[in-house]
Design an enzyme around this catalytic site. Structure first.
Site, mmCIF file in Angstrom:
data_model
loop_
_atom_site.group_PDB
_atom_site.id
_atom_site.type_symbol
_atom_site.label_atom_id
_atom_site.label_comp_id
_atom_site.label_asym_id
_atom_site.label_seq_id
_atom_site.Cartn_x
_atom_site.Cartn_y
_atom_site.Cartn_z
ATOM 1 N N HIS A 273 -3.815 5.488 -6.325
ATOM 2 C CA HIS A 273 -4.172 6.019 -5.009
ATOM 3 C C HIS A 273 -3.566 7.390 -4.749
ATOM 4 O O HIS A 273 -3.147 7.684 -3.640
ATOM 5 C CB HIS A 273 -3.700 5.077 -3.910
ATOM 6 C CG HIS A 273 -4.499 3.822 -3.829
ATOM 7 N ND1 HIS A 273 -5.813 3.796 -3.483
ATOM 8 C CD2 HIS A 273 -4.147 2.538 -4.079
ATOM 9 C CE1 HIS A 273 -6.249 2.546 -3.499
ATOM 10 N NE2 HIS A 273 -5.263 1.760 -3.867
ATOM 11 N N ASP A 326 0.058 -0.531 -5.311
ATOM 12 C CA ASP A 326 -1.051 -1.485 -5.339
ATOM 13 C C ASP A 326 -2.193 -0.988 -6.210
ATOM 14 O O ASP A 326 -2.299 0.206 -6.526
ATOM 15 C CB ASP A 326 -1.570 -1.729 -3.922
ATOM 16 C CG ASP A 326 -2.020 -0.444 -3.267
ATOM 17 O OD1 ASP A 326 -1.340 0.582 -3.443
ATOM 18 O OD2 ASP A 326 -3.059 -0.454 -2.580
ATOM 19 N N GLU A 327 -3.035 -1.913 -6.560
ATOM 20 C CA GLU A 327 -4.300 -1.620 -7.227
ATOM 21 C C GLU A 327 -4.148 -0.716 -8.442
ATOM 22 O O GLU A 327 -4.981 0.134 -8.707
ATOM 23 C CB GLU A 327 -5.316 -1.036 -6.227
ATOM 24 C CG GLU A 327 -5.651 -2.054 -5.155
ATOM 25 C CD GLU A 327 -6.781 -1.627 -4.233
ATOM 26 O OE1 GLU A 327 -7.674 -2.449 -3.997
ATOM 27 O OE2 GLU A 327 -6.768 -0.478 -3.743
ATOM 28 N N VAL A 328 -3.060 -0.901 -9.189
ATOM 29 C CA VAL A 328 -2.945 -0.247 -10.486
ATOM 30 C C VAL A 328 -3.125 -1.361 -11.493
ATOM 31 O O VAL A 328 -2.203 -2.126 -11.759
ATOM 32 C CB VAL A 328 -1.563 0.394 -10.696
ATOM 33 C CG1 VAL A 328 -1.523 1.111 -12.042
ATOM 34 C CG2 VAL A 328 -1.276 1.350 -9.574
ATOM 35 N N GLU A 386 1.265 -6.544 -5.746
ATOM 36 C CA GLU A 386 0.955 -6.430 -7.174
ATOM 37 C C GLU A 386 2.206 -6.221 -8.004
ATOM 38 O O GLU A 386 2.307 -6.720 -9.124
ATOM 39 C CB GLU A 386 0.007 -5.260 -7.438
ATOM 40 C CG GLU A 386 -1.434 -5.520 -7.054
ATOM 41 C CD GLU A 386 -1.746 -5.007 -5.674
ATOM 42 O OE1 GLU A 386 -0.836 -4.999 -4.816
ATOM 43 O OE2 GLU A 386 -2.905 -4.623 -5.438
#
Lengths: 543, 550
Positions: A273, A326-328, A386
């Site tokens: 991000h 997050d979201e890695v 995460e």
């Protein structure tokens, strides 16, 4: 309706009992005016821990005076808060009065003074600061017709919460054209259930002017939310009275949030991000076409993170700092932001091989290094879940795990001794417009956690206002009234609420109208989709 | 880009020409920064009548000073300082008087002082303070914060702007009956109107659904409110009106025109006074037979604190010089005398025995009684020194009997104003196909390209169209969404009503960009204006992105 708030307040317990009996009588005698509103409900949002009321109606003097009793500390914040609430309370009665009865009324105010007693001299705003307060609206002992309003609190922040409650007791009466408190005497003893009661505002997907952010912060204080989680992933735009320029320098222009008693927690989301960082510094991208996650190999990446964190340390005095994470996804095909980008870039790949790392190891390396930087600046790091799901064992034990993907994470996190923030996206993501007010309301942060000592590790919860489809034009009605539903869950004890299941919708509708009166664009409560327009003509109090 | 505002201002015509040449050079040199915004556009909404600009960028002192030159009237003089080079200078020639058609023209210069080479001056010249206020709004739109230097800048100086409204009446209707709006919400709307140079708030206070307004002589009327809190006291009403005129006088200068819609749309009146209903089950239109009905209307119209004399209760000395707004809206819409083609049936009159009797006695059909009612209400308004405004149904049904002073308020569709002005009536344009803001599928450009003078060729007849109004009916708007339903489409109409066709004709291509810029300006000023190009008005943005392109 008498709910105990931990230790009962011994001095007043006798009085309380009397008032309680009194109230039962009062309730039965009925209040029904023309409006169809149930006058016997307690229209205070969030519901206090304990309260009793009577059946007298008092008038409040627009020239209400304030006296503060306490040792040390500066009461500037409190005085400012009092002025703010006075403006809110007497909004309708200020200005020119041509009422024929005005002279008579003026001589007959029951309440002309508010006394605030603050026990602690400290005005430091920390997480877990004592926000408890006791509010009396009562006859003075001895003299028979003198009414007194007293707020007792340990800290000025407790007193501010008490002022909010007091302001919600006051209502403008259109017949007498005066501000009234009905159902006096009041005895309210209150404290929050959770220390962390947050709202996330995403200023990255859409830009919000500073004034819009200030309005949101102000509205948060009405629902006794205490923390704004402020997310700006675009470093080259300015926000929040702060200008982050391209060389990473930040200039504060003093957003005086402490006046509302609200923390601001900043988030710098790394390593995913973060594509926009490279707009000014392309070196941060692994390569020109593969731009996220940030280049893990370069010292410059971490120097810049460190630089940013030092620059903004002063602006964000709050002890928590959110590092994202997050979201890695390290799994190539189930991914939002691929670490694959690292694999594909030659110099990064080389670095990975040299250090015998897989992308997921590098992800861990990156997050932990960022945590170290934050801790070195005297911050407690917060990370999205995460990081906990991927490498719980390596996380710094001070880490606060921020749940979002679904239920059941906080139980796991607290079992391993981590603190946890509840934001289950199925219920507390405000951008999910099909989540109704009651789904938000009945979400339980402690679900699945039986052990009291583990429960204490859940520091609270947060509703998240992601910014894809909100901008200045509709952010308030997307946040409100559903954020208020979560606010009551986070503030009020289960015991206080258990007696109230049937009236909660009516009370929330009332609170929504209160927000409207105070200039907040809260949407109708019961629409199927959040922020939809009212379905037709009608009163705010039933829509 | 040089548009003439009828008579050129002789003194400045030479200067204008010079600056114009200057500007041409400036334009070609280009301004493109990183933003993708076209810096060569004039981001002033609504577009002024005439303007020229240069290519210098000036910084503005936050401690801007003000000096006022003028005779008569009383000005609250603000003394602040203008760092480096500037001051704003106002020049007026007359005192306070906010009548419809008050001179709102102004001239704004941002220019080097003659003689001294580096001293910049900002001058607003206007005949009235209301013109000066419009000029101040324009000035504020020239100023923009620059994030690199962290200062307020005016780019493209020197500026010369000569401006005046195309129409005197530039209205917005707000309906507080279907949903109640707190006083603060109304004030915010009034304030936002001034940004687009709208100047009349048509306050549709009362309708079938609710009667929120206090009328002291008839204290039971507001029993028709939705709840005991959703009301307006007389103090609230006077606060709203005085706010429009004074309290925000730096930015506002707005008329408030009240509407009392009779005889239809008035069911809520009878909650407090059931006698006003023909009978308990048939409640609209109001009972035409009773004197009480007209006494009550007369009482409302003469209610001192509400609309007229509250000025006197304020302590400002200049208030006595003010005339309350001269127009009063008497409604008169949707009373269909034809049984089957009706919204509010006069059939109710036929069905009620004593009304039927009265009709027969007076040899009236329901439609005659409708005319009788409207004309009687007009007489009352005129006797209170008001000019009556009526919705177009009254004109369509009995144009010949209408008082010649009547202002006909169009709404049903196009083509009514041409008919009304042909018969010598004044007209307000609000064609619902384009200017009803509750029609969410009307896009910004349909609003924008609506033309109040369509079908009226004769110049003297054109003058009878006093302006237009966008209407924000309240069925599906409440405090939570009224601002984004009004804005930005009301701004589209505002430019149509303010800017001359000549000024706009050069600008067809850039209008969307300019409107998007204005929408962001509204956002920055705290107005929840919605994205411009959404198919349905007030929809959320379709995804992440900048305000300036959504």
């Amino acid at each position: 309706m008498l709910h105990l708030c931990g230790k009962p307040h011994f001095r007043y317990s006798c009085l309380m009992f009397l008032v309680w009996v009194f109230q039962l009588v009062g309730l039965n005698s009925g209040f029904g005016l023309d409006s169809g509103l149930n006058q016997s409900l307690t229209y205070i949002w969030p519901l206090p821990c304990e309260h009793t009321s009577g059946n007298e109606t008092l008038t409040v003097n627009p020239a209400l005076s304030l006296s503060i009793i306490g040792h040390g500390g500066s009461f500037r914040i409190l005085r400012e808060g009092f002025r703010r609430y006075k403006r809110i309370i007497f909004k309708f009665s200020s200005g020119i009065s041509v009422s024929r009865n005005s002279r008579r009324i003026r001589s007959l105010y029951d309440i002309s003074a508010l006394r605030i007693i603050v026990k602690s001299g400290s005005d430091e705003l920390k997480l877990g600061v004592d926000e408890s307060y006791t509010l009396f609206v009562d006859k003075t002992e001895g003299k028979s017709i003198v009414w007194e309003t007293i707020i007792e609190a340990s800290t000025i922040y407790g007193a501010l919460r008490g002022l909010e409650t007091f302001s919600q007791l006051c209502a403008f009466d259109y017949t007498t054209k005066s501000v009234q408190i009905s159902r006096a005497p009041w005895y309210i003893k209150d404290k929050p259930r959770f220390a962390y009661r947050g709202l996330l505002l995403d200023t990255s997907r859409h830009h919000f002017p500073v004034d819009a952010i200030k309005s949101i912060i102000e509205s948060m204080s009405y629902a006794k939310l205490i923390l704004m989680h402020f997310l700006s992933r675009y470093l080259h735009i300015q926000n929040c009275g702060m200008v982050l320029t391209q060389n990473g320098s930040a200039i504060p222009s003093r957003m005086r949030v402490e006046l509302s008693g609200i923390h601001v927690m900043a988030e710098v989301d790394v390593p995913g991000h973060a594509e926009s960082w490279g707009a000014g510094y392309p070196d941060l991208w692994p390569n020109a076409t593969c731009r996220e996650p940030l280049d893990v190999t370069k010292n410059f990446t971490f120097d810049l993170i460190s630089g940013i964190l030092s620059e903004i340390r002063e602006i964000f005095p709050f002890e928590l700092f959110h590092l994202g994470g997050d979201e890695v996804n390290t799994d190539l095909w189930a991914s939002f932001v691929l670490t694959d980008c690292w694999n594909k870039t030659r110099h990064v790949k080389q670095w990975l091989d040299k250090n015998k790392m897989k992308p997921k190891d590098a992800y861990r390396y990156f997050v932990l290094k960022a945590q170290e930087i934050a801790i070195s600046k005297n911050w407690t790091p917060v990370n999205w879940e995460e990081t906990f799901n991927a490498f719980a064992k390596n996380l710094n034990p001070r880490t606060v795990v921020h749940n979002w993907l679904g239920p059941g994470v906080c139980p796991k996190a607290v079992a391993k001794g981590f603190k946890c923030i509840f934001s289950n996206q199925n219920v507390w993501y405000l951008d999910h417009l099909d989540v109704s007010w009651d789904e938000v309301y009945y979400a339980e942060p402690l679900e699945g956690i039986g052990n009291a000592s583990k429960q204490e590790l859940v520091i609270g919860g947060e509703v998240c206002m992601w910014g894809e489809t909100v901008d200045t034009s509709n952010v308030q009605q997307t946040i409100w009234p559903r954020a208020a539903a979560a606010a009551e869950r986070l503030w009020s004890t289960e015991e206080a609420l258990s007696a109230d299941n049937n009236s909660v919708l009516q009370r929330l509708q009332y609170f929504r109208c209160l927000l409207n009166r105070r200039g907040v664009q809260a949407a109708p409560v019961t629409n199927y989709y959040a922020r939809n327009p009212p379905s037709g003509s009608g009163s705010c109090y039933w829509q």
